[in-house]
Design an enzyme around this catalytic site. Structure first.
Site, PDB file in Angstrom:
ATOM      1  N   PHE A 602       0.801  -1.231   0.000  1.00 35.58           N
ATOM      2  CA  PHE A 602       0.000   0.000   0.000  1.00 35.58           C
ATOM      3  C   PHE A 602       0.830   1.276   0.000  1.00 35.58           C
ATOM      4  CE2 PHE A 602      -2.767  -3.215   1.785  1.00 35.58           C
ATOM      5  CZ  PHE A 602      -3.947  -3.000   1.097  1.00 35.58           C
ATOM      6  N   ASP A 716      -0.801 -16.870   4.525  1.00 33.45           N
ATOM      7  CA  ASP A 716       0.380 -16.462   3.738  1.00 33.45           C
ATOM      8  C   ASP A 716       1.628 -16.615   4.585  1.00 33.45           C
ATOM      9  OD1 ASP A 716       1.871 -15.555   1.644  1.00 33.45           O
ATOM     10  OD2 ASP A 716       1.338 -13.436   1.879  1.00 33.45           O
TER      11      ASP A 716
END
Ligand code: ACK
Length: 969
Positions: A602, A716
């Site tokens: 981001f 993840d």
């Protein structure tokens, strides 16, 4: 000869005379033609016996007369239309005896424009006729000898605009005439003042109907209000005044001029017509004052009109009284004795100890944490409530009175009154966020967070609970020193209400709002896969469990005490509410960004320092949200903080807080000096001992166990998402991809992943992901276990890429065909066996993180027998094998460990709370420490950071005494 009666004349003011035969001294000597027998100049006496010049002709008996008489050149002097006034007498033909038809009773008037003032000869045909003039009815009687004659006055006008001047001519055609006088003039509109504007003397226009537009100029000491204009009419009259001027300030209109106001008077606004007396407390020393100056000690604010009296700042507020209520204080005072002649008084509260950013929300001001209600300055009322002060602190408050003229004129202390007071010891603020964990038929486990403002050391919590139907008529109370409680003895399938309050030395805080929860009808507790698999494990191992060491029992018992289910931030309607539920808002001014250390999904990731009020400065990582972001991106970005904020474990990256109220939006976490694990291992290829590598794996497993206990699935888990600090402690990070376990997993995650490995849930990291998660998105703690096996392989191979350069498709195929990654170089067999266990196709056959952690602890305790074998030459211990004997505990105690890290002072505290073995210290969290009274944040950090390290280096020493086959890899 004639005697003219009453010829004296006064010219009207709007007529400018160019020629008047009566004022010409001496003879006129106009040109006559013929020179003999035509017009003749004759002198006569007027009534005052002044000689005047006349012209006469009287050839009435002869036919075909044409006698011309021409004036001298007359300059027109700017006139555009001239008027000719002729006074004459004319004999009535009938009164003449013996005249024939040749007698006429008219004459003709001509003009000729010329620049030449001395024309010798002008052809008669060049003259233009103005008119034929006859005697008319109106006349004056003239006494001529013994008879009375009529004196006619005729006026004719003509436009003269082409030359500088003109000649006039009189043609007699056989009449008996005497031209008594000829006056030539033009008309002007005379100088005048209208509406304080001066209009100059103005010649009328050329035509009888023309209006000449004239612009006026303002008289002295005046200025234009609207452009002054007037029209000069052909008759010399002014018409239609427009606009005008007004007197300058300090002047007033008197008799059409602007005159200065006298001393002691002023005229300050243009709408006032006249000067007025100076208002009270002001004066003017000179004439023409626009504004009166204030007397010494009196002032005018910028918005005060000049007509208002001058005023003074107020005197000090009076009778300040304060009423302290715990950490709030109500201040009340009365209005000052002198208001200074104004009504715009307001008050402000000064508080020396109140620092921090200031904001106004609704009807209160916030400075740092302190709230001023209704506000801190601009107070109209004589009362303010200051709350959220620090407990037990001495404050000085000053109330300052001010009004419109205080600015810059305040006499300081003269306008203020102060009070010094000490706040009370305050009870803690209410407990919020109670959560229910393990629910059974007869009990429930509750857990809650510390109150926002403990206002002291929390001594205990009180849990009050009662059946909803019974209301509070009969309730039960339970007390606990920790932030959790197991309530037992409840009736099955009954709705209960639970409330919690905290107690400090100052007493009890308020109870929380009630939490409603029903007991179960089901005899068995079921909390997610992790719990059930643990219970399964416990029941399978049956009697084996009895053999577990006191440490293992401790770990399990603590685990049950802390059951707490992770809350998915995406279930909140308002994502900001979720983030503020779980993350602390940090004031951006407390953060010092130092450098950029990477780029995240981001935006930038930076390192820097954070100093929170009353805390020591710490190093932090700062993830910021790039400038142009959508709502969805902001929500996704902050969801990581909402997730991270729910965790408190030494092997989970710790969230310090978020910045959401200003830009950029940031997530602040603890700083991990060695960055991500994969890069770190590649950089230090071959530099660590097996025990150090296993130590890292143990940390990761411990963090993952914590997450799975909270029913959180990471999705993840990979070495790139593990961060390493300067003590080599590994922490799980990156909670971006993750989602909460669904209640009904069969229903969820059924999207089949196709070629691209993108799905609505995001990208799938194929090499780390279990076959069932790839095939039908079945993400569970067991799929995290699969990923953990891959992380083990990454760690033992120093950051090698799993499946090297095989394509994703080939990896999926190979796994499907039963292929698994081989042991990395020098990897102990038991570790590779553990990896293979993690990669069981049937997910229920994979070990849970509790089992993995136990296994690793076992390896660490017995390195000589377990870690030395590489290459799979001997049988490996089973995961379900009982945990080994207490060798570790015997050689190294919790006390030694605390001593080694300089935290020996907590020995008794920890022992009393049950932390007796070194590896029990490994399970400590911040929360645990706060609840048993280790509240100093730096000590908590020190214990968390150092315990793992010290224990691992101790194990290394043991390993160094081992045979040489156990060489560092
Ligand atoms: O491998 P790295 O140095 O470790 O590069 C990445 C980069 O930021 C982008 O994610 C580093 N990073 C992320 N969080 C932290 C943290 N808490 N402390 C230190 N480095 C961090 C990561």
């Amino acid at each position: 000869m004639f005697t003219v009666i009453s010829t004296a004349r006064v010219y009207p003011p709007n007529e400018e005379t160019l020629l008047d035969t009566r004022t010409v001294p001496g003879e006129l000597k106009w040109a006559a033609s013929p020179t003999e027998g035509g017009w003749e100049e004759v002198s006569i006496m007027d009534e005052k016996n002044v000689p005047i010049r006349t012209y006469q002709v009287c050839n009435v008996m002869e036919p075909s007369q044409s006698n011309w008489l021409r004036t001298d050149w007359i300059p027109r002097s700017g006139a555009q239309r001239i008027y000719v006034e002729i006074k004459f007498t004319l004999r009535d033909c009938n009164s003449l005896p013996g005249v024939t038809g040749t007698c006429k009773e008219t004459f003709n008037l001509y003009y000729y424009e010329s620049n030449n003032d001395r024309e010798h000869y002008i052809r008669e045909s060049n003259f233009l006729k103005i008119d034929t003039v006859a005697a008319d009815e109106s006349f004056t009687q003239v006494d001529i000898g013994d008879r009375i004659m009529k004196l006619n006055t005729e006026v004719r006008d003509v436009k003269v605009t082409t030359r500088k001047g003109f000649y006039l001519a009189f043609q007699d055609v056989g009449a008996c005439i005497a031209l008594v006088s000829v006056r030539v003039f033009y008309k002007t509109c005379p100088l005048t003042v209208r509406n304080l504007a001066t209009f100059p003397d103005t010649n009328t226009g050329a035509d009888t109907s023309s209006l000449v537009e004239v612009r006026g100029s303002c008289v002295n000491q005046s200025e234009e209000r609207e452009e002054p204009k007037m029209y000069c009419g052909a008759d010399g009259e002014w018409l239609v005044p427009i606009g005008g001027c007004v007197c300058n300030l300090g002047y007033e209109e008197r008799s059409g001029v602007c005159q200065a106001c006298t001393v002691g008077f002023n005229r300050a606004v243009s709408t006032d017509r006249a000067c007025s007396k100076c208002p009270p407390h002001s004066h003017s020393e000179k004439e023409g004052a626009a504004v009166c100056d204030c007397n010494p000690g009196y002032y005018r604010s910028e918005s005060d009109p000049a007509s208002m009296p001058c005023t003074q700042p107020p005197s000090a507020p009076q009778q300040l009284i304060s009423e302290v209520n715990e950490t709030s204080v109500v201040l009340e005072w009365s209005a000052p004795l002198r208001l200074g002649g104004r009504s715009d008084i307001s008050y402000s509260v000064d508080c020396l100890l109140c620092h921090g950013p200031e904001s106004q929300t609704g009807n209160r001001t916030q400075i740092g944490n302190v709230l001023f209600s209704p506000q801190q300055s601009g107070l109209r009322a004589t009362r303010v409530c200051v709350s959220e002060l620090q407990a037990h602190t001495r404050y000085t408050f000053t109330i300052l009175a001010r009004n419109g003229v205080s600015q810059g004129h305040s006499a300081g202390a003269g306008q203020s009154v102060s009070v010094t007071l000490t706040t009370n010891q305050a009870a803690p603020s209410p407990v919020t966020s109670i959560q229910a964990g393990d629910v059974t038929r007869h009990g429930v486990s509750l857990a809650w967070q510390q109150p926002d403002r403990p206002n002291g050391v929390i001594l205990e919590y009180e849990v009050k609970y009662y059946e909803k139907d019974q209301k509070e008529s009969s309730y039960r109370i339970m007390k606990t020193a920790s932030r959790s409680a197991d309530i037992t003895g409840l009736s099955p399938l009954t709705v209960y209400l639970y409330q919690v309050r905290a107690r400090t030395a100052a007493g009890y805080g308020e109870f929380s709002g009630p939490l409603e929860f029903s007991t179960n009808s089901d005899p068995l507790p079921l909390i997610g896969d992790a719990a059930s698999s643990t219970l399964l494990l416990l029941s399978i191992s049956g009697g084996v469990i009895l053999l577990l060491t006191s440490t293992a029992v401790f770990i399990i018992s603590r685990r049950y005490k802390h059951i707490w289910i992770y809350v998915d931030p995406f279930t909140y309607e308002d994502p900001d509410q979720a983030v503020h539920e779980f993350a602390k808002e940090i004031d951006a001014t407390y953060i010092h960004i130092e450098k950029v250390i990477g780029i995240g999904e981001f935006g930038e990731v930076c390192s820097g320092r954070l100093r929170l009020q009353g805390k020591r400065e710490i190093y932090v990582a700062i993830k910021s949200l790039k400038a142009a972001y959508s709502n969805k991106q902001r929500q996704d970005f902050l969801s990581e903080a909402s997730i991270m904020g729910q965790f408190d474990h030494p092997n989970i990256i710790r969230l310090e807080g978020v910045v959401t109220r200003c830009k950029p939006v940031m997530i602040i976490t603890e700083y991990m000096e060695n960055g991500s694990l994969d890069a770190f291992l590649r950089k230090h290829d071959g530099h660590f001992t097996v025990i150090q590598l296993v130590g890292m794996l143990r940390g990761i497993a411990s963090g993952m166990k914590y997450l799975s206990d909270m029913s959180y699935v990471h999705r993840d888990l990979a070495a790139r998402n593990i961060l390493v600090n300067s003590n080599l402690v590994c922490k799980v990070s990156d909670f971006g991809l993750s989602r909460v376990l669904q209640e009904d997993p069969e229903n969820a995650y059924t999207t089949r992943v196709t070629g691209t490995y993108h799905s609505p849930g995001g990208k799938i990291p194929i090499r780390w992901t279990s076959p069932e998660a790839i095939a039908y998105r079945k993400f569970t703690p067991s799929s995290d276990t699969w990923s953990y096996g891959v992380v083990m392989w990454e760690v033992m191979s120093y950051g090698e890429r799993p499946y090297w350069d095989m394509s994703n498709q080939d990896v999926i195929k190979a796994i499907d065909e039963g292929y698994r990654l081989p042991p990395p170089m020098d990897c102990p067999v038991c570790l590779h066996q553990l990896m293979l266990d993690c990669w069981q196709t049937e997910r229920t056959h994979r070990p849970s993180f509790t089992q993995i952690l136990n296994m690793l602890d076992k390896l660490i305790r017995n390195p000589t027998t377990t870690l030395r074998r590489t290459g799979g030459d001997r049988p490996v211990p089973s995961l379900l094998e009982p945990v080994g004997g207490p060798e570790f505990v015997s050689v190294w105690s919790a006390e030694d460990c605390l001593q080694a890290i300089g935290m020996g002072m907590y020995r008794d505290t920890l022992t009393t709370a049950g932390y007796t073995s070194p590896d029990s210290l490994l399970t400590l969290t911040h929360q645990d420490m706060t609840s048993i009274g280790i509240i100093t944040p730096s000590h908590q950090d020190q214990i968390l950071a150092s315990v793992q390290q010290v224990l691992l280096s101790h194990m290394q020493q043991i390993q160094e005494q081992m045979p040489d086959s156990m060489v560092p890899v």
